[in-house]
Every structure is written in C-alpha cells, then in structure tokens.
Write a protein that holds these residues in place. Sequence first.
Motif, PDB file in Angstrom:
ATOM      1  N   THR A  18       0.676  -1.219   0.114  1.00  0.00           N
ATOM      2  CA  THR A  18      -0.022  -0.085  -0.040  1.00  0.00           C
ATOM      3  C   THR A  18       0.632   1.347   0.144  1.00  0.00           C
ATOM      4  N   SER A  19       0.255   2.302  -0.495  1.00  0.00           N
ATOM      5  CA  SER A  19       0.831   3.723  -0.370  1.00  0.00           C
ATOM      6  C   SER A  19       0.074   4.542   0.442  1.00  0.00           C
ATOM      7  N   LEU A  20       0.903   5.533   1.375  1.00  0.00           N
ATOM      8  CA  LEU A  20       0.125   6.354   1.959  1.00  0.00           C
ATOM      9  C   LEU A  20       0.890   7.615   1.960  1.00  0.00           C
ATOM     10  N   LEU A  21       0.108   8.874   2.182  1.00  0.00           N
ATOM     11  CA  LEU A  21       0.601  10.283   2.299  1.00  0.00           C
ATOM     12  C   LEU A  21       0.695  10.535   3.751  1.00  0.00           C
ATOM     13  N   VAL A  22       1.826  11.018   4.341  1.00  0.00           N
ATOM     14  CA  VAL A  22       2.260  11.420   5.496  1.00  0.00           C
ATOM     15  C   VAL A  22       2.698  12.833   5.659  1.00  0.00           C
ATOM     16  N   ASP A  23       2.769  13.520   6.939  1.00  0.00           N
ATOM     17  CA  ASP A  23       3.522  14.583   6.699  1.00  0.00           C
ATOM     18  C   ASP A  23       4.948  14.569   6.530  1.00  0.00           C
ATOM     19  N   ARG A  24       5.379  15.403   5.957  1.00  0.00           N
ATOM     20  CA  ARG A  24       7.005  15.500   5.470  1.00  0.00           C
ATOM     21  C   ARG A  24       7.882  14.926   6.462  1.00  0.00           C
ATOM     22  N   LEU A  25       8.624  13.866   5.755  1.00  0.00           N
ATOM     23  CA  LEU A  25       9.785  13.266   6.772  1.00  0.00           C
ATOM     24  C   LEU A  25      11.112  13.798   5.961  1.00  0.00           C
ATOM     25  N   ASP A  26      12.053  13.740   6.975  1.00  0.00           N
ATOM     26  CA  ASP A  26      13.356  14.010   6.567  1.00  0.00           C
ATOM     27  C   ASP A  26      14.198  12.875   6.029  1.00  0.00           C
ATOM     28  N   ALA A  27      13.926  12.444   4.625  1.00  0.00           N
ATOM     29  CA  ALA A  27      14.429  11.342   4.035  1.00  0.00           C
ATOM     30  C   ALA A  27      14.306  11.666   2.654  1.00  0.00           C
ATOM     31  N   LYS A  28      15.427  11.198   1.693  1.00  0.00           N
ATOM     32  CA  LYS A  28      15.526  11.539   0.225  1.00  0.00           C
ATOM     33  C   LYS A  28      14.713  10.599  -0.347  1.00  0.00           C
ATOM     34  N   GLU A  29      14.233  10.883  -1.375  1.00  0.00           N
ATOM     35  CA  GLU A  29      13.163   9.882  -2.452  1.00  0.00           C
ATOM     36  C   GLU A  29      14.353   8.685  -2.566  1.00  0.00           C
ATOM     37  N   GLY A  30      13.684   7.384  -2.443  1.00  0.00           N
ATOM     38  CA  GLY A  30      14.051   6.167  -2.570  1.00  0.00           C
ATOM     39  C   GLY A  30      14.865   5.404  -1.249  1.00  0.00           C
ATOM     40  N   ASP A  31      14.725   6.434  -0.051  1.00  0.00           N
ATOM     41  CA  ASP A  31      15.405   5.859   1.015  1.00  0.00           C
ATOM     42  C   ASP A  31      14.523   4.928   1.749  1.00  0.00           C
ATOM     43  N   LYS A  32      14.822   3.915   2.605  1.00  0.00           N
ATOM     44  CA  LYS A  32      14.110   3.089   3.265  1.00  0.00           C
ATOM     45  C   LYS A  32      13.628   3.732   4.661  1.00  0.00           C
ATOM     46  N   VAL A  33      12.374   3.663   5.070  1.00  0.00           N
ATOM     47  CA  VAL A  33      12.097   4.383   6.290  1.00  0.00           C
ATOM     48  C   VAL A  33      11.558   2.945   7.223  1.00  0.00           C
ATOM     49  N   THR A  34      11.610   3.087   8.502  1.00  0.00           N
ATOM     50  CA  THR A  34      11.050   2.214   9.254  1.00  0.00           C
ATOM     51  C   THR A  34       9.962   2.894  10.181  1.00  0.00           C
ATOM     52  N   LEU A  35       8.871   2.480  10.300  1.00  0.00           N
ATOM     53  CA  LEU A  35       7.725   2.973  10.921  1.00  0.00           C
ATOM     54  C   LEU A  35       7.275   2.124  12.302  1.00  0.00           C
ATOM     55  N   ARG A  36       6.835   3.083  13.276  1.00  0.00           N
ATOM     56  CA  ARG A  36       6.771   2.492  14.523  1.00  0.00           C
ATOM     57  C   ARG A  36       5.106   1.895  14.604  1.00  0.00           C
ATOM     58  N   ALA A  37       5.136   0.555  14.729  1.00  0.00           N
ATOM     59  CA  ALA A  37       3.823  -0.282  14.676  1.00  0.00           C
ATOM     60  C   ALA A  37       3.185   0.034  16.299  1.00  0.00           C
ATOM     61  N   VAL A  38       1.873   0.150  16.007  1.00  0.00           N
ATOM     62  CA  VAL A  38       1.035   0.462  17.265  1.00  0.00           C
ATOM     63  C   VAL A  38       0.218  -0.641  17.545  1.00  0.00           C
ATOM     64  N   MET A  39      -0.085  -1.355  16.245  1.00  0.00           N
ATOM     65  CA  MET A  39      -0.860  -2.660  16.352  1.00  0.00           C
ATOM     66  C   MET A  39      -0.594  -3.657  15.291  1.00  0.00           C
ATOM     67  N   PHE A  40      -0.443  -4.846  15.490  1.00  0.00           N
ATOM     68  CA  PHE A  40      -0.256  -5.925  14.237  1.00  0.00           C
ATOM     69  C   PHE A  40      -1.273  -6.982  14.263  1.00  0.00           C
TER      70      PHE A  40
END
Length: 137
Positions: A18-40
């Motif tokens: 899936t793709s999602l729109l979030v507030d601007r992150l300090d990462a360049k295009e193509g970078d990998k980002v790890t997101l914090r899970a609240v529930m799985f």
Amino acid sequence: MYAVVETGGKQYKVEQGTSLLVDRLDAKEGDKVTLRAVMFRDTDVVAAPKELEKVKVEATVAEHLRGPKIKVFKYKAKKGYRRRQGHRSELTKLEVTSLKMGKAAAKKAASEKPAAEKKPAAEKKAPAKKAAAKEEA
C-alpha cells in the motif's frame, strides 16, 4: 495481515504494497524508512508494547509533494472583521515494502523474561524480613 503504524502524530492502517501520504519526513526519495507499529494483526492481534518491538514495518519514500491549497476565511457580520489566510501541507508519499514479525527479536525478548521474573521474587523476600524484625522488637 496488516498493521497500524504511527508517524507524525497520526495513525495509519497499512498492508504490504500500500501507499500512503504522511506529513513531510526528513528522508530523500528512494530511502528506506522504518515505521513504528502500534498494532499488528496476522493470525492474532498483537498490541502489547514488548511484542510490538518484534514487528518490523519498512517503507520506501516514493516522492515528496504538496497537498491541496486550503483557504481559510474568518468573518464577523456587521463588525468589519475579515481575515483571509491559506496554507498547503508538505507531504511525503510512502510505499510499504515489508511487514513482518521478527524471530530474532522474539528470542531476545524470551531471554529477557527470566531476568525480569527474578526481580519480583527478591522484592517479596524484603518485606518478609521487615515483618520478622518488627516481631523481635
């Protein structure tokens, strides 16, 4: 299988691909980002903080963009009060690449549990000694 992740003070339900729109992150295009899970959720629901440390949600930054222009107009009748303002949000588009429960983290958490169980046992002995000391006096 899906997860609820938190970024920028907001929570999003994500699945792999899936793709999602979030507030601007300090990462360049193509970078990998790890997101914090609240529930799985896979076969069962995981919501305990220690269990969520094992969950790994990775996403890549697809692009940085700006949201639609929002116009704000404040007005009070018969008072001559008018204020016009506008704004555009800075956004980041993320593509979720992987969503999994880590096994190495599960072994680490299992090894930490016995150490945590020993501490409460030591705490139980200390009050018993104090009670014995009071009886002697």
